[in-house]
Design a protein around this motif. Sequence first.
Motif, PDB file in Angstrom:
ATOM      1  N   ILE A  10      40.290  17.928  -1.313  1.00 51.07           N
ATOM      2  CA  ILE A  10      39.810  19.181  -0.749  1.00 51.07           C
ATOM      3  C   ILE A  10      40.539  20.318  -1.453  1.00 51.07           C
ATOM      4  CG2 ILE A  10      39.495  20.542   1.345  1.00 51.07           C
ATOM      5  CD1 ILE A  10      39.887  17.835   2.882  1.00 51.07           C
ATOM      6  N   SER A  11      39.792  21.198  -2.100  1.00 53.68           N
ATOM      7  CA  SER A  11      40.373  22.334  -2.803  1.00 53.68           C
ATOM      8  C   SER A  11      40.564  23.511  -1.839  1.00 53.68           C
ATOM      9  CB  SER A  11      39.463  22.769  -3.954  1.00 53.68           C
ATOM     10  OG  SER A  11      39.342  21.727  -4.897  1.00 53.68           O
ATOM     11  N   PRO A  12      41.456  24.433  -2.178  1.00 51.41           N
ATOM     12  CA  PRO A  12      41.678  25.598  -1.307  1.00 51.41           C
ATOM     13  C   PRO A  12      40.401  26.404  -1.023  1.00 51.41           C
ATOM     14  CG  PRO A  12      43.454  25.453  -2.888  1.00 51.41           C
ATOM     15  CD  PRO A  12      42.419  24.415  -3.288  1.00 51.41           C
ATOM     16  N   ASP A  13      39.440  26.372  -1.963  1.00 47.29           N
ATOM     17  CA  ASP A  13      38.191  27.110  -1.743  1.00 47.29           C
ATOM     18  C   ASP A  13      37.168  26.324  -0.916  1.00 47.29           C
ATOM     19  OD1 ASP A  13      37.258  25.183  -3.506  1.00 47.29           O
ATOM     20  OD2 ASP A  13      36.690  26.593  -5.073  1.00 47.29           O
ATOM     21  N   GLY A  14      37.550  25.117  -0.455  1.00 50.09           N
ATOM     22  CA  GLY A  14      36.677  24.315   0.405  1.00 50.09           C
ATOM     23  C   GLY A  14      35.834  23.289  -0.326  1.00 50.09           C
ATOM     24  N   MET A  30      29.903  22.837  17.804  1.00 54.62           N
ATOM     25  CA  MET A  30      30.029  23.376  16.468  1.00 54.62           C
ATOM     26  C   MET A  30      31.074  22.578  15.695  1.00 54.62           C
ATOM     27  SD  MET A  30      30.868  27.254  15.454  1.00 54.62           S
ATOM     28  CE  MET A  30      32.472  27.442  14.751  1.00 54.62           C
ATOM     29  N   THR A  31      30.726  22.113  14.514  1.00 55.04           N
ATOM     30  CA  THR A  31      31.639  21.351  13.675  1.00 55.04           C
ATOM     31  C   THR A  31      32.381  22.299  12.744  1.00 55.04           C
ATOM     32  OG1 THR A  31      30.119  19.483  13.714  1.00 55.04           O
ATOM     33  CG2 THR A  31      31.799  19.487  12.003  1.00 55.04           C
ATOM     34  N   LYS A  32      33.710  22.193  12.736  1.00 54.19           N
ATOM     35  CA  LYS A  32      34.521  23.021  11.847  1.00 54.19           C
ATOM     36  C   LYS A  32      34.914  22.222  10.623  1.00 54.19           C
ATOM     37  CE  LYS A  32      36.427  26.173  15.177  1.00 54.19           C
ATOM     38  NZ  LYS A  32      37.534  27.063  15.418  1.00 54.19           N
ATOM     39  N   LYS A  33      35.029  22.919   9.488  1.00 49.77           N
ATOM     40  CA  LYS A  33      35.517  22.298   8.274  1.00 49.77           C
ATOM     41  C   LYS A  33      37.036  22.313   8.301  1.00 49.77           C
ATOM     42  CE  LYS A  33      33.711  24.611   4.948  1.00 49.77           C
ATOM     43  NZ  LYS A  33      33.039  25.216   3.804  1.00 49.77           N
ATOM     44  N   LEU A  34      37.643  21.388   7.591  1.00 49.49           N
ATOM     45  CA  LEU A  34      39.097  21.307   7.532  1.00 49.49           C
ATOM     46  C   LEU A  34      39.702  22.620   7.061  1.00 49.49           C
ATOM     47  CD1 LEU A  34      41.657  19.609   7.875  1.00 49.49           C
ATOM     48  CD2 LEU A  34      41.354  18.863   5.520  1.00 49.49           C
ATOM     49  N   ILE A  61      43.036  24.657   8.608  1.00 46.37           N
ATOM     50  CA  ILE A  61      44.310  24.811   7.912  1.00 46.37           C
ATOM     51  C   ILE A  61      44.106  25.626   6.648  1.00 46.37           C
ATOM     52  CG2 ILE A  61      45.287  22.648   8.797  1.00 46.37           C
ATOM     53  CD1 ILE A  61      44.748  21.404   6.060  1.00 46.37           C
ATOM     54  N   SER A  62      45.154  26.278   6.213  1.00 46.15           N
ATOM     55  CA  SER A  62      45.113  27.066   4.989  1.00 46.15           C
ATOM     56  C   SER A  62      45.742  26.247   3.866  1.00 46.15           C
ATOM     57  CB  SER A  62      45.880  28.367   5.195  1.00 46.15           C
ATOM     58  OG  SER A  62      45.927  29.106   4.001  1.00 46.15           O
ATOM     59  N   LEU A  63      45.001  26.067   2.796  1.00 44.05           N
ATOM     60  CA  LEU A  63      45.499  25.290   1.663  1.00 44.05           C
ATOM     61  C   LEU A  63      45.864  26.219   0.512  1.00 44.05           C
ATOM     62  CD1 LEU A  63      42.876  22.381   1.554  1.00 44.05           C
ATOM     63  CD2 LEU A  63      45.190  22.291   2.462  1.00 44.05           C
ATOM     64  N   ASP A  64      47.061  26.031  -0.032  1.00 45.83           N
ATOM     65  CA  ASP A  64      47.472  26.745  -1.236  1.00 45.83           C
ATOM     66  C   ASP A  64      47.230  25.893  -2.477  1.00 45.83           C
ATOM     67  OD1 ASP A  64      48.435  28.901   0.282  1.00 45.83           O
ATOM     68  OD2 ASP A  64      50.391  27.944   0.515  1.00 45.83           O
ATOM     69  N   LYS A  65      47.208  24.582  -2.275  1.00 39.71           N
ATOM     70  CA  LYS A  65      47.004  23.611  -3.346  1.00 39.71           C
ATOM     71  C   LYS A  65      45.977  22.599  -2.853  1.00 39.71           C
ATOM     72  CE  LYS A  65      51.869  23.795  -4.586  1.00 39.71           C
ATOM     73  NZ  LYS A  65      53.110  23.038  -4.668  1.00 39.71           N
ATOM     74  N   PRO A  66      45.367  21.879  -3.768  1.00 42.12           N
ATOM     75  CA  PRO A  66      44.437  20.833  -3.328  1.00 42.12           C
ATOM     76  C   PRO A  66      45.138  19.783  -2.466  1.00 42.12           C
ATOM     77  CG  PRO A  66      44.165  21.270  -5.656  1.00 42.12           C
ATOM     78  CD  PRO A  66      45.395  22.012  -5.220  1.00 42.12           C
ATOM     79  N   LEU A  67      44.412  19.252  -1.509  1.00 42.33           N
ATOM     80  CA  LEU A  67      44.890  18.180  -0.631  1.00 42.33           C
ATOM     81  C   LEU A  67      44.091  16.929  -0.955  1.00 42.33           C
ATOM     82  CD1 LEU A  67      46.417  17.131   1.927  1.00 42.33           C
ATOM     83  CD2 LEU A  67      44.466  17.986   3.254  1.00 42.33           C
ATOM     84  N   VAL A  68      44.782  15.818  -1.202  1.00 45.08           N
ATOM     85  CA  VAL A  68      44.102  14.554  -1.484  1.00 45.08           C
ATOM     86  C   VAL A  68      44.466  13.563  -0.385  1.00 45.08           C
ATOM     87  CG1 VAL A  68      43.781  12.664  -3.116  1.00 45.08           C
ATOM     88  CG2 VAL A  68      44.165  14.976  -3.967  1.00 45.08           C
ATOM     89  N   ILE A  69      43.446  12.959   0.197  1.00 41.86           N
ATOM     90  CA  ILE A  69      43.616  11.966   1.255  1.00 41.86           C
ATOM     91  C   ILE A  69      43.165  10.625   0.682  1.00 41.86           C
ATOM     92  CG2 ILE A  69      42.896  11.269   3.571  1.00 41.86           C
ATOM     93  CD1 ILE A  69      42.193  14.339   3.953  1.00 41.86           C
ATOM     94  N   PHE A  70      44.019   9.618   0.798  1.00 39.66           N
ATOM     95  CA  PHE A  70      43.711   8.283   0.296  1.00 39.66           C
ATOM     96  C   PHE A  70      43.414   7.334   1.450  1.00 39.66           C
ATOM     97  CE2 PHE A  70      46.219  10.008  -3.176  1.00 39.66           C
ATOM     98  CZ  PHE A  70      45.483   9.616  -4.272  1.00 39.66           C
ATOM     99  N   ASP A  71      42.524   6.377   1.202  1.00 40.42           N
ATOM    100  CA  ASP A  71      42.211   5.324   2.165  1.00 40.42           C
ATOM    101  C   ASP A  71      42.228   4.004   1.406  1.00 40.42           C
ATOM    102  OD1 ASP A  71      41.261   4.061   4.585  1.00 40.42           O
ATOM    103  OD2 ASP A  71      39.287   3.962   3.645  1.00 40.42           O
ATOM    104  N   LEU A  72      42.917   3.018   1.950  1.00 40.08           N
ATOM    105  CA  LEU A  72      42.983   1.695   1.341  1.00 40.08           C
ATOM    106  C   LEU A  72      42.279   0.674   2.215  1.00 40.08           C
ATOM    107  CD1 LEU A  72      46.765   1.574   0.329  1.00 40.08           C
ATOM    108  CD2 LEU A  72      44.824   2.291  -1.080  1.00 40.08           C
ATOM    109  N   GLU A  73      41.551  -0.218   1.584  1.00 37.86           N
ATOM    110  CA  GLU A  73      41.010  -1.394   2.261  1.00 37.86           C
ATOM    111  C   GLU A  73      41.715  -2.586   1.633  1.00 37.86           C
ATOM    112  OE1 GLU A  73      39.324  -1.101   4.875  1.00 37.86           O
ATOM    113  OE2 GLU A  73      38.511   0.911   4.671  1.00 37.86           O
TER     114      GLU A  73
END
Length: 76
Positions: A40-44, A1-5, A9-21
């Motif tokens: 990723i917003s707190p509502d998923g 079973m795949t779980k969503k982030l 974890i519980s988010l109160d604010k949006p989480l932004v993940i950056f990737d650089l090439e």
Amino acid sequence: MTKKLTDLISLDKPLVIFDLETTGLSINLDRIIEIAYLKISPDGQTEKGDWFLNPEMEIPAEAFAIHGISNDKVKD
């Protein structure tokens, strides 16, 4: 079973993940050629995007072999 982030974890604010090439590993000599993000917003809800940058130098074959970004893709 795949779980969503948001299941792990519980988010109160949006989480932004950056990737650089880049053109290589040297902070002093190499350049960024792609910036990608995942928000990723707190509502998923998610939003993603990317920008390609012209590094004003040739992308070495070793870097191309890793990320597949060619000189032609970033020339404009």
